[in-house]
Design an enzyme around this catalytic site. Structure first.
Site, PDB file in Angstrom:
ATOM      1  N   ARG A  21      -4.128 -10.597   0.679  1.00 56.66           N
ATOM      2  CA  ARG A  21      -4.962 -11.450   1.534  1.00 56.66           C
ATOM      3  C   ARG A  21      -4.609 -12.930   1.437  1.00 56.66           C
ATOM      4  O   ARG A  21      -5.062 -13.749   2.233  1.00 56.66           O
ATOM      5  CB  ARG A  21      -6.444 -11.237   1.199  1.00 56.66           C
ATOM      6  N   GLN A  81       3.622  -2.170 -15.169  1.00 48.70           N
ATOM      7  CA  GLN A  81       2.844  -0.994 -14.765  1.00 48.70           C
ATOM      8  C   GLN A  81       3.742  -0.096 -13.910  1.00 48.70           C
ATOM      9  O   GLN A  81       4.532  -0.582 -13.110  1.00 48.70           O
ATOM     10  CB  GLN A  81       1.607  -1.416 -13.972  1.00 48.70           C
TER      11      GLN A  81
HETATM   12  C1  UD1 Z   1     -12.205  -3.866  -9.931  1.00 53.07           C
HETATM   13  C2  UD1 Z   1     -13.182  -2.944 -10.626  1.00 53.07           C
HETATM   14  C3  UD1 Z   1     -14.591  -3.191 -10.067  1.00 53.07           C
HETATM   15  C4  UD1 Z   1     -14.971  -4.644 -10.261  1.00 53.07           C
HETATM   16  C5  UD1 Z   1     -13.926  -5.544  -9.650  1.00 53.07           C
HETATM   17  C6  UD1 Z   1     -14.207  -6.983 -10.007  1.00 53.07           C
HETATM   18  C7  UD1 Z   1     -11.944  -0.942 -11.190  1.00 53.07           C
HETATM   19  C8  UD1 Z   1     -11.659   0.461 -10.815  1.00 53.07           C
HETATM   20  N1  UD1 Z   1     -12.788  -1.579 -10.391  1.00 53.07           N
HETATM   21  O1  UD1 Z   1     -12.254  -3.597  -8.553  1.00 53.07           O
HETATM   22  O2  UD1 Z   1     -15.517  -2.364 -10.730  1.00 53.07           O
HETATM   23  O3  UD1 Z   1     -16.234  -4.902  -9.686  1.00 53.07           O
HETATM   24  O4  UD1 Z   1     -12.619  -5.207 -10.164  1.00 53.07           O
HETATM   25  O5  UD1 Z   1     -13.345  -7.818  -9.334  1.00 53.07           O
HETATM   26  O6  UD1 Z   1     -11.444  -1.424 -12.188  1.00 53.07           O
HETATM   27  N2  UD1 Z   1      -4.751  -4.453 -11.236  1.00 53.07           N
HETATM   28  C9  UD1 Z   1      -3.640  -4.049 -11.951  1.00 53.07           C
HETATM   29  N3  UD1 Z   1      -3.123  -2.818 -11.679  1.00 53.07           N
HETATM   30  C10 UD1 Z   1      -3.660  -1.990 -10.746  1.00 53.07           C
HETATM   31  C11 UD1 Z   1      -4.802  -2.428 -10.022  1.00 53.07           C
HETATM   32  C12 UD1 Z   1      -5.324  -3.667 -10.290  1.00 53.07           C
HETATM   33  O7  UD1 Z   1      -3.131  -4.765 -12.787  1.00 53.07           O
HETATM   34  O8  UD1 Z   1      -3.127  -0.905 -10.548  1.00 53.07           O
HETATM   35  C13 UD1 Z   1      -5.314  -5.774 -11.507  1.00 53.07           C
HETATM   36  C14 UD1 Z   1      -5.283  -6.695 -10.292  1.00 53.07           C
HETATM   37  O9  UD1 Z   1      -4.116  -7.482 -10.277  1.00 53.07           O
HETATM   38  C15 UD1 Z   1      -6.523  -7.528 -10.500  1.00 53.07           C
HETATM   39  C16 UD1 Z   1      -7.469  -6.600 -11.253  1.00 53.07           C
HETATM   40  O10 UD1 Z   1      -6.662  -5.606 -11.832  1.00 53.07           O
HETATM   41  O11 UD1 Z   1      -6.272  -8.642 -11.319  1.00 53.07           O
HETATM   42  C17 UD1 Z   1      -8.511  -5.997 -10.348  1.00 53.07           C
HETATM   43  O12 UD1 Z   1      -7.905  -5.324  -9.300  1.00 53.07           O
HETATM   44  P1  UD1 Z   1      -8.607  -5.215  -7.892  1.00 53.07           P
HETATM   45  O13 UD1 Z   1      -7.888  -4.233  -7.068  1.00 53.07           O
HETATM   46  O14 UD1 Z   1      -8.860  -6.567  -7.364  1.00 53.07           O
HETATM   47  O15 UD1 Z   1     -10.030  -4.649  -8.342  1.00 53.07           O
HETATM   48  P2  UD1 Z   1     -10.999  -3.777  -7.539  1.00 53.07           P
HETATM   49  O16 UD1 Z   1     -10.383  -2.450  -7.299  1.00 53.07           O
HETATM   50  O17 UD1 Z   1     -11.464  -4.548  -6.403  1.00 53.07           O
END
Ligand code: UD1
Ligand code: MG
Length: 492
Positions: A21, A81
Site C-alpha cells: 500500500r 523467511q
Molecule cells: C497481524 C496479527 C493481528 C494484529 C495485527 C496488528 C497475525 C496472524 N495477525 O495482522 O492479530 O492485530 O498484526 O498489526 O499475526 N510478517 C512477516 N512475515 C509474514 C507475515 C507478516 O514477517 O509472513 C510481518 C510483517 O512484515 C509485519 C507484521 O509481520 O511487520 C504483521 O504483518 P501484517 O500482515 O501486517 O499483519 P496482519 O496479518 O494484518
C-alpha cells in the site's frame, strides 16, 4: 557471560511483509519519519531493552533491508523467511536461526518493523509484567474505536485472555470486540517453540498465525495475559503514506514536547520539526519554521530560526542562525549566520565569526572572529582569524576541470568585489582594493590592486547620446559647475 541487567533472551522484529500500500520502490520499513527509517525506530526500541539477541525476519526486498539493517545495527541477526506465509512462520524461522547458535531460554519479545512509535518504556513494561506474573504469553493490546482489520482479543468470563481471532476469521459477534492485538508480545521461549510446532495454516488466509500460540499456550496449562495500553500511537503501524505522515507528525509532537520539558524554548511547536537523532542543550531557542535533521546538535543559548533547516550541523553555544539552509557544517560559539545563508558541507565557522546575508559556503574553514558579511561565495578555502572579507567577494575555485584552494591569512581586509582565482594565497594583514582579481599570491601586509587606472572620457555622453535625458542633465550640471567660480579650476 550474561550481564546482570540483561533484558530478555531475544527480541524478534518481524519485517518480511511486502507493504504494497505504500506504492513505492522503497521497501515500506525503509520509509522514514523523524529522521530514521521505520525499522530504525523498531531496532532502537528493541535495543533499548537490552536483549541478549536481536533477530529481524526479512523476505520482501531482503537485500535492501539487510544492508540497511546491517548499517544501523551490525549485531542484529538477519533471518530469511521461506515460502510459507504468516507471522507464526516468521517467528519460527527466527527461533531456528537463534537456536542454531545457542539454546534460547527465558523471555522472547516479538515486535514489528513498521510500528515506529513503540517506545522502549512500553516494551520494558510488557516484559516486566510478563516476568512478574510468570506468564507463558503476554500480549500488548489497545482498545480502538474502529478495530477493523485487527486480530481481536478473546477473553473468558473471568476476563482472562483466551486467544486472538483474526478479523477475517471472526464471527459477527467477535467483530464487535474493540480490544485488538498490537502484534507485540512477550513469550516464554519454550512455550513459543512448542506451540509453533502445532500451529497450522487452517484459516481464512492460509497462513501460519502467530496469534494461534495464545490459545495453544493456554491449552498446555500456561498463563496468558495482556498489557492494555491507552497510547494507541505506540501500537500503530504505517501501511500507507497517509498513516506514515500521521505517525511522523505525532512522533514530532512528542519529540518537540520532550525537548521543551528538557529546557528548550520552542516558540511554535507546530512548525518546528526535530529528528529523533538531534540533540539540544538547555536554553536553546528555536524560532518558527525550523527543521533540525540528522546528527544536528545545538549548544546552550544558541538561537536557531526562524525559517532554518539544518542537517548534520553543529551549532555552538550562544550562536545565532537565522533563515539559513545548512548541512554538514560547524558553527562556532557566539558566531552569527544569516539571514538567507546557504552553508554546504565542510563549512567550519570559528568562534564569533560571521557568515551574513546571501552567502554560499562550502568546504571552508573560517577562523575566530572573521566575517564574511554580505553577498558572496567561499569554497575550498581557509580563512584566518579576525579577517574581514568585503561585500561580494568570491573564491573562483573551479577551473572547469579541477577545484583549487584559496588560503587567506589573519587580519586581512578585502575590498568589495574581490575575486580570488585559486590556487592563491593571501598573507596576514594584507588588503585588496575594490574589484581586485587576485591571480597571484599576495604577501603579508601588501595592498593588492589589479584593476586598471580609471580614465574619464569627458563630455562623452552629450557627444554620443545627444538629446537623451542623461545628456540634458549632464549639460545642465556642467553649465552649473562652470558658473560657480569657487568650484572650478578657473575660479582659483
Ligand atoms: C497481524 C496479527 C493481528 C494484529 C495485527 C496488528 C497475525 C496472524 N495477525 O495482522 O492479530 O492485530 O498484526 O498489526 O499475526 N510478517 C512477516 N512475515 C509474514 C507475515 C507478516 O514477517 O509472513 C510481518 C510483517 O512484515 C509485519 C507484521 O509481520 O511487520 C504483521 O504483518 P501484517 O500482515 O501486517 O499483519 P496482519 O496479518 O494484518
Ligand atoms: Mg497479514
Amino acid at each position: 557471560m550474561i550481564p546482570e541487567n540483561a533484558g530478555p533472551a531475544a527480541v524478534i522484529v518481524l519485517a518480511a511483509g511486502a507493504g504494497t500500500r505504500m506504492k513505492s520502490r522503497t521497501p515500506k520499513i525503509l520509509h522514514e519519519i523523524g529522521g530514521l527509517s521505520m525499522v530504525g525506530h523498531a531496532l532502537r526500541a528493541a535495543r533499548s531493552i537490552n536483549p541478549q539477541r536481536l533477530a529481524i525476519v526479512v523476505r520482501h526486498e531482503r537485500d535492501l533491508v539487510e544492508s540497511h539493517v546491517a548499517a544501523l545495527d551490525p549485531q542484529a541477526v538477519i533471518v530469511d523467511q521461506d515460502d510459507i506465509p504468516g507471522t507464526g512462520r516468521a517467528v519460527e524461522a527466527a527461533l531456528e536461526a537463534l537456536h542454531a547458535d545457542q539454546d534460547l531460554a527465558g523471555t522472547v519479545v516479538v515486535t514489528y518493523g513498521d510500528v515506529p512509535l513503540l517506545s522502549g518504556g512500553l516494551l520494558t513494561e510488557l516484559v516486566a509484567t510478563h516476568e512478574r506474573e510468570g506468564n507463558a504469553v503476554t500480549v500488548l493490546t489497545a482498545v480502538l474505536d474502529d478495530a477493523t482489520g485487527y486480530g481481536r482479543i478473546l477473553r473468558g468470563e473471568d476476563g482472562s485472555v483466551t486467544g486472538i481471532r483474526e478479523h477475517k476469521d471472526a464471527s459477527e459477534a467477535e467483530r464487535l470486540i474493540r480490544e485488538v492485538n498490537s502484534g507485540i508480545y512477550a513469550f516464554d521461549a519454550s512455550v513459543l517453540r512448542d506451540a509453533l510446532a502445532k500451529v497450522t495454516n487452517d484459516n481464512a488466509q492460509g497462513e501460519k498465525y502467530l496469534t494461534d500460540v495464545l490459545g495453544l499456550a493456554r491449552e498446555a496449562g500456561g498463563r496468558v495475559a495482556a498489557v492494555v495500553t491507552a497510547d494507541r500511537w505506540q501500537v500503530e503501524g504505517a501501511n500507507d503514506r497517509v498513516q506514515l505522515a500521521a505517525l511522523g507528525a505525532e512522533l514530532n509532537r512528542r519529540t518537540v514536547e520532550a525537548w521543551m520539558r528538557a529546557g528548550v524554548t520552542v516558540v511554535d511547536p507546530s512548525t518546528t520539526w526535530i529528528d529523533s537523532t538531534v540533540t539540544l542543550d538547555e536554553d536553546v531557542r528555536l524560532l518558527p519554521n525550523t527543521q533540525l535533521h540528522g546528527a544536528t546538535t545545538v549548544a546552550r543559548d544558541a538561537v536557531v530560526g526562524p525559517d532554518t533547516t539544518l542537517t548534520d550541523v553543529e551549532v555552538g553555544e550562544g550562536a545565532t542562525v537565522i533563515r539559513t539552509h545548512g548541512s554538514g557544517s560547524v558553527i562556532g560559539p557566539r558566531a552569527a549566520v544569516g539571514p538567507f545563508t546557504y552553508l554546504r558541507p565542510g563549512t567550519v565557522l570559528g568562534e564569533k565569526g560571521k557568515i551574513g546575508a546571501f552567502y554560499e559556503t562550502k568546504n571552508v574553514t573560517i577562523g575566530r572572529g572573521s566575517k564574511l558579511s554580505h553577498l558572496g561565495y567561499a569554497g575550498d578555502a581557509e580563512i584566518g582569524e579576525d579577517t574581514n572579507i568585503g561585500c561580494g567577494n568570491i573564491t573562483a575555485n573551479y577551473d572547469g576541470e579541477k577545484k583549487h584552494r584559496t588560503v587567506i591569512g589573519s587580519g586581512v581586509r578585502t575590498g568589495s568585489n574581490t575575486v580570488f582565482v585559486a590556487p592563491v594565497t593571501v598573507g596576514d594583514g594584507a588588503y585588496s582594493g575594490a574589484g581586485a582579481v587576485i591571480r597571484k599570491d599576495v604577501p603579508a601586509g601588501a595592498l593588492a590592486l589589479s584593476v586598471a587606472a580609471q580614465r574619464n572620457a569627458e563630455g562623452w555622453v552629450p557627444a554620443h547620446r545627444p538629446g537623451t535625458r542623461s545628456a540634458e542633465l549632464a549639460e545642465a550640471a556642467t553649465k552649473n559647475s562652470s558658473s560657480t567660480p569657487a568650484s572650478t579650476e578657473e575660479g582659483k
